[in-house]
Structure formats: structure tokens, C-alpha cells
Motif scaffolding. Structure first.
Motif, PDB file in Angstrom:
ATOM      1  N   CYS A  69       7.321  12.244  12.911  1.00 26.50           N
ATOM      2  CA  CYS A  69       6.831  11.530  11.844  1.00 26.50           C
ATOM      3  C   CYS A  69       5.831  10.294  12.657  1.00 26.50           C
ATOM      4  N   ASP A  70       4.648  10.139  12.093  1.00 28.54           N
ATOM      5  CA  ASP A  70       3.751   9.292  12.515  1.00 28.54           C
ATOM      6  C   ASP A  70       3.537   8.078  11.643  1.00 28.54           C
ATOM      7  N   ILE A  71       3.589   8.221  10.387  1.00 29.91           N
ATOM      8  CA  ILE A  71       3.209   7.359   9.284  1.00 29.91           C
ATOM      9  C   ILE A  71       4.276   7.336   8.152  1.00 29.91           C
ATOM     10  N   ILE A  72       4.828   6.363   7.826  1.00 27.87           N
ATOM     11  CA  ILE A  72       5.873   6.302   6.756  1.00 27.87           C
ATOM     12  C   ILE A  72       5.131   5.438   5.471  1.00 27.87           C
ATOM     13  N   ILE A 102       3.116   1.854   5.179  1.00 28.59           N
ATOM     14  CA  ILE A 102       2.513   1.405   4.343  1.00 28.59           C
ATOM     15  C   ILE A 102       3.738   1.155   3.140  1.00 28.59           C
ATOM     16  N   LEU A 103       3.901  -0.005   2.718  1.00 27.07           N
ATOM     17  CA  LEU A 103       4.807  -0.640   1.674  1.00 27.07           C
ATOM     18  C   LEU A 103       4.125  -0.719   0.443  1.00 27.07           C
ATOM     19  N   GLN A 123       1.340  -2.272   6.478  1.00 24.98           N
ATOM     20  CA  GLN A 123       0.436  -2.598   5.362  1.00 24.98           C
ATOM     21  C   GLN A 123       1.044  -2.810   4.061  1.00 24.98           C
ATOM     22  N   LEU A 124       1.339  -3.900   3.445  1.00 19.85           N
ATOM     23  CA  LEU A 124       1.833  -4.199   2.255  1.00 19.85           C
ATOM     24  C   LEU A 124       0.896  -4.279   1.037  1.00 19.85           C
ATOM     25  N   LEU A 125       1.076  -3.402   0.244  1.00 18.62           N
ATOM     26  CA  LEU A 125       0.172  -3.106  -0.934  1.00 18.62           C
ATOM     27  C   LEU A 125       1.114  -3.674  -2.005  1.00 18.62           C
ATOM     28  N   CYS A 126       0.291  -4.076  -3.280  1.00 12.42           N
ATOM     29  CA  CYS A 126       1.079  -4.526  -4.516  1.00 12.42           C
ATOM     30  C   CYS A 126       0.392  -4.114  -5.817  1.00 12.42           C
TER      31      CYS A 126
END
Length: 334
Positions: A69-72, A102-103, A123-126
Motif C-alpha cells: 500500500c502506497d496511499i491511504i 488523505i483524510l 492531507q486533511l479535507l473537509c
């Protein structure tokens, strides 16, 4: 209908036939079904290898056994103990493996997610739109250094990412233009409620530090919270008469809101500051990160609740803003 996680093997890609070599960065999506179709579509558009999609109640177990796994990408729409444990586990993996994460949070979970952040590559997105999520996936793909695909095609990939990034920006501008409020909308002076930032929420918390040094106390005392709030209201009123995208200045709005809160001896949560910025929450989070990295604002942990972090002006920023108000008073009051 989302992808069936039971049909996806722990190490297999859902984008390639079994046994076929695929050197694209591997993406694991942790989410409940409502988000899966869009996330899977955008991951393919970003050139990622989709390892699988896992519901949140099984995500922790999957992370313990997942390889390659490279990205979650994790969607956390509701705050609870399970999500908190999962976020801590994800951030631990991110630090251990230098992995982009990425959350995706809602306003109800953004404070918890922000408090759990540990890795600079997260990276936190909303409440992101498709363009925000696509841009985050592209950025994560560019960050990962694993796989011969990335190394052998670095030049072409850079051009492709730039082209896709330009397309994302174009789509964002188009969507924003389509959603602009009518030119003759009824003006509104209401800045909206603050979230969880009423003074009684923080009874027993340490008081905020005094503004500046004794030598600058006179300048600070000359500024009051009402003046700052009035300036914010005037800025919001302007958006009722002219297109908001012409004057978007979220960093300035955030600094003004934080100054008013400090003068009122209030604490400001991440979710409240996102609202004060008057831009989409994901854009606000990027500005919070920038202001933090540049030292204009500080993260302050809630001593009574580890799931919440407050944002406060750095002392030198407070002093600078106070001096600006004093110096510009004759123009503001004209």
C-alpha cells in the motif's frame, strides 16, 4: 452501489487481471459504501492502482495485514471512539512508512481528525468536492516514490499531473461560478454561529496569554473585539453585492477572527475557524496549515480533551494586527 470489499483480495488490484504486473502506486480506500463509487472513479482518473475498499468497521484489521500500500484514503464522517483509534493507527503507519494519507472529514469530525494529525504528508479535507478530492489524489500520487512506473515515467508523469491539475482548477472555477449567489440577494449581517466555541465550553481552562509585551499594551488596548467583528461583517456584506471570488482572502479573515477571539478571551476550534474563513472547508484547512507552518498561528492542545486542538494567534501576529488597527484607525473611521 459501492465495490464489494469481500471480492477484493488483500494484495490484489481491482484494476488489473490477476497475476498481471502493475507498478502504479497502490491506493487503499477506507470508507462506508456511500462514498466508494466516486472515490474509486477518481482514483483511476489519477492513475492509481486500487488495492481495495474496506468499510470502516473492518479497516483496522485490514491495515494490520495490508501489503503493497502506497496511499491511504480514509473517509471519517462521524466522530466516535472507533474513528479516533483508526485515525491514530493510520497516522502511525504514515509516519513509519513515510506514506501519503488523505483524510476526508465532515465539520463534525474535522476537529478530531486535525488533533490526530502527525505526519506532514497527510492531507486533511473537509466536505470536499470532486475537484478537491481529485487534486488530493494527484498530490498523493506525486508524493509516492515507490514503483518502477513512477521512476521510469517521471517526466511524462509530471506533465500529466500538471495537465490534470490545470483541469482540476478549471473545473473548480466553473463550479464556483455556477454556485455564486444572485447579484441582488438580500444582504445579511449574520456571521453564523461559532461551533463549540462558547466561553462556557472552556470553564477551567488556562487563561489566554496577555497580548504582547508591556511596552505594546497601549496599542493592544486600543483595539477591541467589536471593531474587529465589525470589519468582518463589512467584508461579508461586500459579498452580497459583488462576486465573492473576486475578493477571497481566507487568511486575512482567519486572522481577524482569531484576533477577535483573543480579545474576547475565547478559544477557537478548527471547525469554527473554517466557518470564519468564508471559503470551502478544505480550502480553509490548507490555509490553516500554511499559517501554522509560517508561524502566524499556533496549535494549542485542549488539556481536557485530546480529541480537540485549538488555533490561536502567535504573539507576534497579535501584536502586528493590533498595530495595524491602531495605524489604520483614521482610515477605518473616516
Amino acid at each position: 452501489m459501492g465495490l464489494d470489499h469481500d471480492e477484493i483480495g488483500f494484495g490484489a488490484s481491482v484494476d488489473q487481471p490477476f497475476g498481471a504486473r502493475d507498478d502504479r502506486p497502490g491506493l487503499l480506500i477506507l470508507a462506508d459504501d456511500i462514498y466508494l463509487d466516486d472515490a474509486a472513479m477518481l482514483s483511476r482518473a489519477a492513475g492509481l492502482r486500487l488495492l481495495g475498499t474496506v468499510p470502516l468497521d473492518l479497516a483496522s484489521t485490514r491495515l494490520d495485514v495490508q501489503i503493497g500500500c502506497d496511499i491511504i484514503l480514509c473517509f471519517c464522517p462521524t466522530p466516535d471512539a472507533m474513528i479516533e483509534r483508526l485515525l491514530v493507527q493510520i497516522e502511525t503507519l504514515a509516519l513509519q512508512n513515510d506514506m501519503p494519507v488523505i483524510l476526508v472529514a465532515d465539520l463534525e469530525t474535522v476537529d478530531l481528525a486535525y488533533a490526530c494529525l502527525r505526519s506532514e504528508r497527510t492531507q486533511l479535507l473537509c466536505r470536499p468536492g470532486h475537484t478537491d478530492l481529485a487534486a488530493a489524489l494527484l498530490a498523493a500520487a506525486r508524493q509516492t516514490t515507490s514503483g518502477a512506473f513512477h521512476e521510469a515515467n517521471r517526466d511524462n508523469e509530471g506533465l500529466r499531473l500538471q495537465q490534470l491539475s490545470d483541469e482540476v482548477s478549471r473545473l473548480a472555477r466553473t463550479l464556483e461560478a455556477l454556485t455564486l449567489r444572485p447579484r441582488h440577494a438580500t444582504p445579511s449581517f449574520d456571521l453564523g454561529p461559532r461551533i463549540s466555541d462558547e466561553p462556557n465550553d472552556y470553564i477551567g481552562m488556562p487563561s489566554l496569554e496577555p497580548i504582547g509585551s508591556a511596552d505594546k499594551a497601549a496599542d493592544a488596548a486600543a483595539v477591541d473585539a467589536a471593531q474587529v467583528r465589525d470589519l468582518l461583517r463589512a467584508r461579508r456584506l461586500r459579498d452580497d453585492f459583488l462576486p465573492a471570488d473576486l475578493f477571497a482572502d481566507p487568511a486575512w479573515d482567519m486572522l481577524l477572527d482569531l484576533l477577535a477571539a483573543r480579545l474576547e478571551h475565547e478559544r477557537v476550534s478548527v471547525s469554527s475557524l473554517c466557518i470564519a474563513s468564508a471559503v470551502p472547508p478544505t480550502t480553509a484547512l490548507r490555509w490553516i496549515r500554511t499559517l501554522t507552518e509560517k508561524g502566524f498561528v499556533d496549535r494549542q492542545a485542549d488539556p481536557h480533551d485530546g480529541r480537540r486542538v485549538f488555533i490561536a494567534l502567535a504573539d507576534h501576529t497579535t501584536e502586528a494586527l493590533s498595530r495595524w488597527f491602531t495605524a489604520s484607525r483614521r482610515f477605518l473611521c473616516a
